[in-house]
Enzyme design. Structure first.
Site, PDB file in Angstrom:
ATOM      1  N   TYR A  62       0.850  -1.108   0.009  1.00  0.00           N
ATOM      2  CA  TYR A  62      -0.071  -0.586   0.052  1.00  0.00           C
ATOM      3  C   TYR A  62       0.616   0.791   0.083  1.00  0.00           C
ATOM      4  O   TYR A  62       1.600   1.887   1.187  1.00  0.00           O
ATOM      5  CB  TYR A  62      -0.585   0.051   1.330  1.00  0.00           C
ATOM      6  N   SER A  63       0.896   2.157  -1.206  1.00  0.00           N
ATOM      7  CA  SER A  63       1.353   2.985  -0.822  1.00  0.00           C
ATOM      8  C   SER A  63       2.885   3.117  -1.179  1.00  0.00           C
ATOM      9  O   SER A  63       3.509   3.635  -0.297  1.00  0.00           O
ATOM     10  CB  SER A  63       1.150   3.848  -0.487  1.00  0.00           C
TER      11      SER A  63
END
Length: 344
Positions: A62-63
């Protein structure tokens, strides 16, 4: 908040948990989801904890790790009050050791997640996807090593084929290693494929479902329906290519039923959709997400009340779809149906 056992384990998790894909906000997918910084994340966690939501789910991908970093900053000083779930296995780079679930990759990925989260243990580690290149014995032995070292408390998987999940359980039993207790799955009123094979497996093997994208990738928010296309500013314009597909007519039929039940109950469409999921077999926790406080508070309103049997039946009928072979005859033919009673 209702608390439930996670599969056949001793871990109790809240019926609603919070997904942190909106934390950090880097890249075309996660940037469209949300861009919560540490200050906003702490505020959202405050609201969650006040409501009894104690499980927070993230992933290293995630990111590009930023979600774990923001979550780590948000839980600083209150680590004992929360459960942290993270996932690994998807590519974090282009190198040969930057993806998968080999012993070397998994150990390094856990160490990196612990550093980003600012903690000494992960309450629930999940393999984000099935890695066909790593032998199941190597995977389960590595998870056993990480649990024995105290770096991981419980292990599970996400988006796994049923036969590989069952194979992993058999290997764990043969060696006396910890079993997988969770399966993070896509499940919603417009995506019920989980029920066809993975749900019966979960019942048999004591695997609790953690549901991701319970609102069908943002399609069950009440903003989309017959004569109401995707509104301007919706993240779907940028992320629909990554979403599980759904035919327009099926979506509209489900939304029609949701809106009817919402009108009867005085609840929002998302609250009805989430409440339906909370009644399904094997579901331990439904992961909600929010880009802001208003979305979060609305989602939290999914608990503390119950749909009537008639309302559940209406939602079931609207969302029903014929499964693919080999499940088809068990729904269509009487002789097959007698051999396999349905769970739902």
């Amino acid at each position: 908040m209702d608390y439930r056992q996670l599969g056949a384990s001793g871990l109790r998790v809240p019926a609603l948990s919070f997904g942190t894909g909106t934390f950090g906000g880097k890249g075309p997918l996660f940037g469209a989801w949300g861009q919560s910084d540490a200050a906003e994340a702490r505020r959202l966690l405050d609201i969650c904890l006040d409501a009894g939501v104690t499980l927070f789910d993230t992933a290293d991908v995630y990111s590009d790790g930023a979600s774990e970093e923001v979550l780590g900053a948000a839980i600083k000083g209150r680590r004992d009050a929360v459960l942290v779930s993270t996932k690994t296995g998807l590519p974090m780079g282009d190198g040969p050791q930057d993806w998968g679930a080999s012993r070397a990759r998994l150990i390094r990925a856990v160490e990196n997640s612990l550093r980003r989260l600012g903690t000494d243990h992960i309450d629930l580690l999940q393999l984000h996807a099935y890695d066909a290149h790593t032998p199941a014995e190597e995977l389960m032995a590595t998870l056993d090593r990480l649990i024995a070292a105290g770096k991981v408390r419980y292990a599970g998987v996400s988006n796994y084929p049923g036969w590989q999940l069952m194979k992993a359980q058999g290997i764990a039993d043969r060696h006396g290693w910890p079993r997988l207790v969770a399966h993070q799955v896509y499940y919603s009123l417009i995506g019920r494929a989980y029920e066809w094979e993975l749900m019966p497996l979960a019942v048999d093997q004591g695997v609790g479902a953690l549901v991701w994208s319970p609102l069908g990738w943002g399609r069950l928010t009440g903003k989309i329906g017959r004569g109401r296309p995707i509104p301007r500013g919706s993240r779907l314009h940028d992320t629909a290519q990554f979403a599980p597909p759904v035919a327009d007519e099926h979506l509209y039929r489900v939304v029609d039923a949701l809106e009817a039940v919402a009108a009867e109950t005085g609840r929002s469409v998302p609250q009805v959709a989430l409440n339906w999921l909370l009644r399904r077999p094997t579901v331990a926790s439904v992961i909600i997400g929010a880009r802001d406080e208003a979305q979060l508070r609305d989602n939290l309103g999914a608990v503390g009340w119950a749909l009537s049997p008639e309302q559940i039946a209406a939602l079931d009928a609207a969302s029903e779809q014929l499964p693919p072979y080999p499940h088809t005859p068990y729904r269509q033919q009487e002789g097959f149906a007698r051999l396999a009673p349905r769970l739902v």
